[in-house]
Motif scaffolding. Structure first.
Motif, PDB file in Angstrom:
ATOM      1  N   ARG A   1       9.863  -0.833  22.251  1.00  0.00           N
ATOM      2  CA  ARG A   1       9.474  -1.901  21.318  1.00  0.00           C
ATOM      3  C   ARG A   1      10.687  -2.717  20.907  1.00  0.00           C
ATOM      4  NH1 ARG A   1      10.229  -3.041  16.549  1.00  0.00           N
ATOM      5  NH2 ARG A   1      11.092  -1.037  15.952  1.00  0.00           N
ATOM      6  N   ARG A   2      11.768  -2.038  20.530  1.00  0.00           N
ATOM      7  CA  ARG A   2      12.984  -2.744  20.105  1.00  0.00           C
ATOM      8  C   ARG A   2      13.588  -3.541  21.251  1.00  0.00           C
ATOM      9  NH1 ARG A   2      16.732   1.311  18.221  1.00  0.00           N
ATOM     10  NH2 ARG A   2      15.136   2.885  18.175  1.00  0.00           N
ATOM     11  N   PHE A   3      13.607  -2.965  22.462  1.00  0.00           N
ATOM     12  CA  PHE A   3      14.169  -3.653  23.621  1.00  0.00           C
ATOM     13  C   PHE A   3      13.410  -4.946  23.917  1.00  0.00           C
ATOM     14  CE2 PHE A   3      14.146  -4.443  28.216  1.00  0.00           C
ATOM     15  CZ  PHE A   3      15.506  -4.646  28.433  1.00  0.00           C
ATOM     16  N   MET A   4      12.086  -4.908  23.766  1.00  0.00           N
ATOM     17  CA  MET A   4      11.265  -6.084  24.051  1.00  0.00           C
ATOM     18  C   MET A   4      11.217  -7.058  22.875  1.00  0.00           C
ATOM     19  SD  MET A   4       8.264  -4.160  26.170  1.00  0.00           S
ATOM     20  CE  MET A   4       7.406  -5.626  26.669  1.00  0.00           C
ATOM     21  N   GLY A   5      11.821  -6.683  21.747  1.00  0.00           N
ATOM     22  CA  GLY A   5      11.865  -7.578  20.594  1.00  0.00           C
ATOM     23  C   GLY A   5      10.555  -7.653  19.831  1.00  0.00           C
ATOM     24  N   LEU A   6       9.717  -6.652  19.966  1.00  0.00           N
ATOM     25  CA  LEU A   6       8.436  -6.647  19.260  1.00  0.00           C
ATOM     26  C   LEU A   6       8.633  -6.153  17.832  1.00  0.00           C
ATOM     27  CD1 LEU A   6       6.250  -5.148  22.110  1.00  0.00           C
ATOM     28  CD2 LEU A   6       6.405  -7.535  21.411  1.00  0.00           C
ATOM     29  N   PRO A   7       7.841  -6.660  16.898  1.00  0.00           N
ATOM     30  CA  PRO A   7       7.994  -6.240  15.497  1.00  0.00           C
ATOM     31  C   PRO A   7       7.520  -4.812  15.278  1.00  0.00           C
ATOM     32  CG  PRO A   7       6.085  -7.660  15.715  1.00  0.00           C
ATOM     33  CD  PRO A   7       6.784  -7.656  17.051  1.00  0.00           C
ATOM     34  N   ASP A   8       8.092  -4.169  14.279  1.00  0.00           N
ATOM     35  CA  ASP A   8       7.681  -2.820  13.908  1.00  0.00           C
ATOM     36  C   ASP A   8       6.505  -2.933  12.944  1.00  0.00           C
ATOM     37  OD1 ASP A   8       7.399  -0.166  13.346  1.00  0.00           O
ATOM     38  OD2 ASP A   8       9.279   0.019  12.229  1.00  0.00           O
ATOM     39  N   LEU A   9       5.322  -2.599  13.418  1.00  0.00           N
ATOM     40  CA  LEU A   9       4.110  -2.713  12.608  1.00  0.00           C
ATOM     41  C   LEU A   9       3.704  -1.381  11.992  1.00  0.00           C
ATOM     42  CD1 LEU A   9       2.028  -5.072  14.913  1.00  0.00           C
ATOM     43  CD2 LEU A   9       3.429  -5.683  12.955  1.00  0.00           C
ATOM     44  N   THR A  10       4.587  -0.396  12.051  1.00  0.00           N
ATOM     45  CA  THR A  10       4.273   0.926  11.521  1.00  0.00           C
ATOM     46  C   THR A  10       3.867   0.891  10.051  1.00  0.00           C
ATOM     47  OG1 THR A  10       5.764   1.925  13.126  1.00  0.00           O
ATOM     48  CG2 THR A  10       5.117   3.293  11.256  1.00  0.00           C
TER      49      THR A  10
ATOM     50  N   LEU B   1       2.516  -1.516   8.328  1.00  0.00           N
ATOM     51  CA  LEU B   1       1.207  -2.162   8.240  1.00  0.00           C
ATOM     52  C   LEU B   1       0.111  -1.234   8.736  1.00  0.00           C
ATOM     53  CD1 LEU B   1      -0.430  -4.763   7.682  1.00  0.00           C
ATOM     54  CD2 LEU B   1       0.054  -5.424  10.028  1.00  0.00           C
ATOM     55  N   GLN B   2       0.367  -0.557   9.850  1.00  0.00           N
ATOM     56  CA  GLN B   2      -0.616   0.374  10.398  1.00  0.00           C
ATOM     57  C   GLN B   2      -0.848   1.538   9.439  1.00  0.00           C
ATOM     58  OE1 GLN B   2       0.455   2.151  14.125  1.00  0.00           O
ATOM     59  NE2 GLN B   2      -1.464   3.259  14.300  1.00  0.00           N
TER      60      GLN B   2
ATOM     61  N   ARG C   1      -0.514   1.567   6.213  1.00  0.00           N
ATOM     62  CA  ARG C   1      -1.281   1.079   5.062  1.00  0.00           C
ATOM     63  C   ARG C   1      -2.754   0.904   5.423  1.00  0.00           C
ATOM     64  NH1 ARG C   1      -1.751  -0.988   0.233  1.00  0.00           N
ATOM     65  NH2 ARG C   1      -2.611  -3.046  -0.171  1.00  0.00           N
ATOM     66  N   TYR C   2      -3.011   0.311   6.596  1.00  0.00           N
ATOM     67  CA  TYR C   2      -4.385   0.073   7.028  1.00  0.00           C
ATOM     68  C   TYR C   2      -5.132   1.389   7.220  1.00  0.00           C
ATOM     69  CZ  TYR C   2      -8.331  -1.744   9.639  1.00  0.00           C
ATOM     70  OH  TYR C   2      -9.595  -2.050  10.047  1.00  0.00           O
ATOM     71  N   VAL C   3      -4.493   2.345   7.878  1.00  0.00           N
ATOM     72  CA  VAL C   3      -5.121   3.649   8.102  1.00  0.00           C
ATOM     73  C   VAL C   3      -5.358   4.353   6.765  1.00  0.00           C
ATOM     74  CG1 VAL C   3      -4.785   5.944   9.113  1.00  0.00           C
ATOM     75  CG2 VAL C   3      -4.298   3.903  10.461  1.00  0.00           C
ATOM     76  N   GLY C   4      -4.391   4.241   5.849  1.00  0.00           N
ATOM     77  CA  GLY C   4      -4.550   4.842   4.523  1.00  0.00           C
ATOM     78  C   GLY C   4      -5.740   4.254   3.767  1.00  0.00           C
ATOM     79  N   LEU C   5      -5.881   2.928   3.826  1.00  0.00           N
ATOM     80  CA  LEU C   5      -7.022   2.284   3.159  1.00  0.00           C
ATOM     81  C   LEU C   5      -8.346   2.688   3.804  1.00  0.00           C
ATOM     82  CD1 LEU C   5      -5.560  -1.305   2.606  1.00  0.00           C
ATOM     83  CD2 LEU C   5      -6.079   0.388   0.848  1.00  0.00           C
ATOM     84  N   LEU C   6      -8.360   2.765   5.126  1.00  0.00           N
ATOM     85  CA  LEU C   6      -9.575   3.178   5.831  1.00  0.00           C
ATOM     86  C   LEU C   6      -9.934   4.611   5.473  1.00  0.00           C
ATOM     87  CD1 LEU C   6     -11.747   2.461   7.912  1.00  0.00           C
ATOM     88  CD2 LEU C   6     -10.190   3.244   9.681  1.00  0.00           C
ATOM     89  N   GLN C   7      -8.932   5.480   5.433  1.00  0.00           N
ATOM     90  CA  GLN C   7      -9.162   6.880   5.085  1.00  0.00           C
ATOM     91  C   GLN C   7      -9.669   7.004   3.649  1.00  0.00           C
ATOM     92  OE1 GLN C   7      -5.660   9.364   5.290  1.00  0.00           O
ATOM     93  NE2 GLN C   7      -6.890  11.135   5.866  1.00  0.00           N
ATOM     94  N   LYS C   8      -9.073   6.259   2.734  1.00  0.00           N
ATOM     95  CA  LYS C   8      -9.501   6.280   1.334  1.00  0.00           C
ATOM     96  C   LYS C   8     -10.950   5.802   1.207  1.00  0.00           C
ATOM     97  CE  LYS C   8      -8.223   4.470  -3.193  1.00  0.00           C
ATOM     98  NZ  LYS C   8      -7.317   3.576  -3.920  1.00  0.00           N
ATOM     99  N   SER C   9     -11.282   4.744   1.933  1.00  0.00           N
ATOM    100  CA  SER C   9     -12.652   4.232   1.899  1.00  0.00           C
ATOM    101  C   SER C   9     -13.644   5.254   2.429  1.00  0.00           C
ATOM    102  CB  SER C   9     -12.758   2.946   2.713  1.00  0.00           C
ATOM    103  OG  SER C   9     -11.994   1.931   2.142  1.00  0.00           O
ATOM    104  N   MET C  10     -13.256   5.952   3.489  1.00  0.00           N
ATOM    105  CA  MET C  10     -14.150   6.961   4.062  1.00  0.00           C
ATOM    106  C   MET C  10     -14.324   8.137   3.115  1.00  0.00           C
ATOM    107  SD  MET C  10     -13.080   6.888   8.066  1.00  0.00           S
ATOM    108  CE  MET C  10     -14.441   7.892   8.629  1.00  0.00           C
ATOM    109  N   GLU C  11     -13.240   8.528   2.426  1.00  0.00           N
ATOM    110  CA  GLU C  11     -13.325   9.637   1.480  1.00  0.00           C
ATOM    111  C   GLU C  11     -14.206   9.277   0.287  1.00  0.00           C
ATOM    112  OE1 GLU C  11      -9.237  10.392   0.616  1.00  0.00           O
ATOM    113  OE2 GLU C  11      -8.907  11.516   2.472  1.00  0.00           O
ATOM    114  N   GLN C  12     -14.176   8.017  -0.097  1.00  0.00           N
ATOM    115  CA  GLN C  12     -14.995   7.568  -1.225  1.00  0.00           C
ATOM    116  C   GLN C  12     -16.393   7.164  -0.772  1.00  0.00           C
ATOM    117  OE1 GLN C  12     -12.700   4.387  -2.920  1.00  0.00           O
ATOM    118  NE2 GLN C  12     -11.269   5.769  -3.916  1.00  0.00           N
TER     119      GLN C  12
END
Length: 78
Positions: free
Chosen positions: A15-24, A26-27, A29-40
């Motif tokens: 990823r770094r070699f190709m100059g792609l952004p680190d979306l970890t 963001l991912q 946070r998104y997974v955490g929100l999805l998990q929280k929504s599923m738990e609720q």
């Protein structure tokens, strides 16, 4: 003539070699929100199915294309 090049690197290094952004972050946070929504139980299985289909390239058509490709590959390999 045939030339083969083998590169041994981690996904992070690639990823770094190709100059792609680190979306970890963001991912995570998104997974955490999805998990929280599923738990609720604010979202049901149908909503999760719709979300997953939306992740696939070209939506449901892309999913069908990949399914056909894998089915064809497994049939010819048997």
């Amino acid at each position: 003539m045939k030339i083969s090049i083998e590169i041994d690197c981690s996904p992070e290094e690639a990823r770094r070699f190709m100059g792609l952004p680190d979306l970890t972050p963001l991912q995570d946070r998104y997974v955490g929100l999805l998990q929280k929504s599923m738990e609720q139980t604010t979202i049901g299985p149908d909503a999760v199915d719709a979300i997953i289909k939306g992740w696939a390239p070209m939506g449901e058509a892309g999913t069908a294309m990949w399914r056909r490709m894998f089915e064809t590959a497994t049939k010819s390999g048997s």
